[in-house]
Design a protein around this motif. Structure first.
Motif, PDB file in Angstrom:
ATOM      1  N   SER B  84      -1.077  10.544  -3.209  1.00  0.00           N
ATOM      2  CA  SER B  84      -0.238  11.734  -3.210  1.00  0.00           C
ATOM      3  C   SER B  84       0.739  11.703  -2.036  1.00  0.00           C
ATOM      4  O   SER B  84       1.933  12.027  -2.178  1.00  0.00           O
ATOM      5  N   TRP B  85       0.241  11.285  -0.886  1.00  0.00           N
ATOM      6  CA  TRP B  85       1.106  11.236   0.301  1.00  0.00           C
ATOM      7  C   TRP B  85       2.159  10.151   0.167  1.00  0.00           C
ATOM      8  O   TRP B  85       3.312  10.347   0.543  1.00  0.00           O
ATOM      9  N   LEU B  86       1.777   9.014  -0.402  1.00  0.00           N
ATOM     10  CA  LEU B  86       2.756   7.946  -0.607  1.00  0.00           C
ATOM     11  C   LEU B  86       3.878   8.427  -1.518  1.00  0.00           C
ATOM     12  O   LEU B  86       5.050   8.137  -1.288  1.00  0.00           O
ATOM     13  N   ARG B  87       3.507   9.189  -2.516  1.00  0.00           N
ATOM     14  CA  ARG B  87       4.531   9.702  -3.422  1.00  0.00           C
ATOM     15  C   ARG B  87       5.488  10.634  -2.668  1.00  0.00           C
ATOM     16  O   ARG B  87       6.711  10.575  -2.860  1.00  0.00           O
ATOM     17  N   ASP B  88       4.933  11.472  -1.812  1.00  0.00           N
ATOM     18  CA  ASP B  88       5.775  12.370  -1.006  1.00  0.00           C
ATOM     19  C   ASP B  88       6.731  11.566  -0.121  1.00  0.00           C
ATOM     20  O   ASP B  88       7.903  11.925   0.039  1.00  0.00           O
ATOM     21  N   CYS B  89       6.210  10.486   0.437  1.00  0.00           N
ATOM     22  CA  CYS B  89       7.038   9.641   1.316  1.00  0.00           C
ATOM     23  C   CYS B  89       8.210   9.048   0.552  1.00  0.00           C
ATOM     24  O   CYS B  89       9.345   9.055   1.037  1.00  0.00           O
ATOM     25  N   VAL B  90       7.919   8.518  -0.612  1.00  0.00           N
ATOM     26  CA  VAL B  90       8.983   7.897  -1.408  1.00  0.00           C
ATOM     27  C   VAL B  90      10.030   8.954  -1.760  1.00  0.00           C
ATOM     28  O   VAL B  90      11.237   8.702  -1.657  1.00  0.00           O
ATOM     29  N   THR B  91       9.570  10.125  -2.139  1.00  0.00           N
ATOM     30  CA  THR B  91      10.500  11.205  -2.477  1.00  0.00           C
ATOM     31  C   THR B  91      11.375  11.550  -1.283  1.00  0.00           C
ATOM     32  O   THR B  91      12.598  11.711  -1.415  1.00  0.00           O
TER      33      THR B  91
END
Lengths: 197, 197
Positions: B84-91
């Motif tokens: 979930s955090w990786l997705r936030d980072c990419v966003t």
DNA sequence: ACCTGAACACCGTTCAAGT
DNA sequence: ACCTGAACACCGTTCAAGT
């Protein structure tokens, strides 16, 4: 082409290769022309765009990659052939720092001088991928465009000085994802993949 | 800071956000200054480098990401928290087209105005990764720098128009590689991994 | 045919001069 | 304190004029 034009063409190309190797793909065209001892307008007449110059520089490599793909498809296991060819692609796309961004743009810009080479490269990859998928050696939820994108991403990582030391390792990480035979295409969302109904 | 300076600062920042959202991170600073109704030299005085301007624009997001990492570490499973955090980072890294290349350069350039934010971001990711690794939910042959690199590569893919349609799917592919618990770190080389001795 | 210098409209950096 | 116009050294594009 006239003899003097041919000579200019070849000399500019040689100088461009050296300058772009050193300064990357955004090197000043004016600087290349200066070092080649020709006017900037002459360089532009031989290579009307930066992409045309890069395509001329990489043409041989692209052709070699296509040939290699054909050979690997008969001489190696589907898995080895795919991974080995992907490694060659990444190496090729890293030859000139920054060229991978031009390739990413060229793959769907039919006007780009790099377009044909990129499409050919993607097609060769798609064949090796399909062979590996048929053999159960590669995940089936990716296609040739995904493969091209992953190769581009790995080449981009290699272009960034801070990631270069890890780029071989990151290649292995991404390669393992491609090879994971029937890996869940829903790695997240559902915590535990449900049993097939 | 004097009141008129503060007003210039904030207004330039707002205009810069709009222009960079539209034209990406290489937008002309002169153009930003022009649209903000100030001299180019004034913009440069408030934000001495392009990185400083970007850091000011992204500061809030970076802080949110750090806070989110802390919350996820207690409220979610190690695996879910990491993904979930990786997705936030990419966003986040995709908010301004091209910013991820500046971040890649900034992570090991202590002089860059973006350096501190990138280091903090990598540290937060490293903690979530270590937690997932300890739980057996993430492969153990990658570190925080690898994770930062993979996030950067995914953000870069999203920046390229030709790959954008597949970027969510490619996130899943790469995420599956990160989560593959004890996946071979020798995906190629040896065709079949040998049994542990 | 092929080449080129020069004009053009940009870019970011720097600084002396203004308020 | 803070702002700014102008000079500077670049960039790629275009084209009239030369050989």
């Amino acid at each position: 082409m006239r003899a003097d034009a041919r000579k200019n063409h070849d000399h500019v190309l040689a100088v461009a290769g050296a300058v772009i190797t050193e300064h990357g793909v955004d090197a000043s065209l004016r600087d290349i022309a200066r070092r080649a001892g020709v006017g900037l307008a002459t360089l532009l007449r031989h290579f009307p765009t930066r992409e045309a110059l890069l395509d001329a520089l990489l043409r041989t490599r692209f052709d070699e990659l296509t040939a290699t793909a054909g050979e690997l498809a008969t001489s190696n296991s589907p898995e080895d052939a795919l991974v080995s060819w992907l490694r060659d692609c990444v190496t090729c796309a890293r030859e000139y720092r920054g060229v991978v961004a031009l390739m990413a743009a060229a793959i769907e810009d039919a006007e780009s001088a790099l377009h044909a080479s990129c499409v050919t490269m993607r097609a060769a990859g798609t064949r090796l991928l399909a062979r590996a998928q048929a053999a159960g050696a590669a995940r089936t939820d990716i296609d040739g465009t995904d493969l091209f994108a992953l190769v581009a991403a790995l080449a981009w990582l290699g272009d960034q000085a801070s990631f270069t030391p890890r780029s071989d390792h990151l290649f292995d990480v991404v390669a393992s994802a491609i090879l994971a035979s029937a890996e869940s295409s829903e790695a997240e969302g559902e915590r535990r993949p449900r049993a097939r109904s």
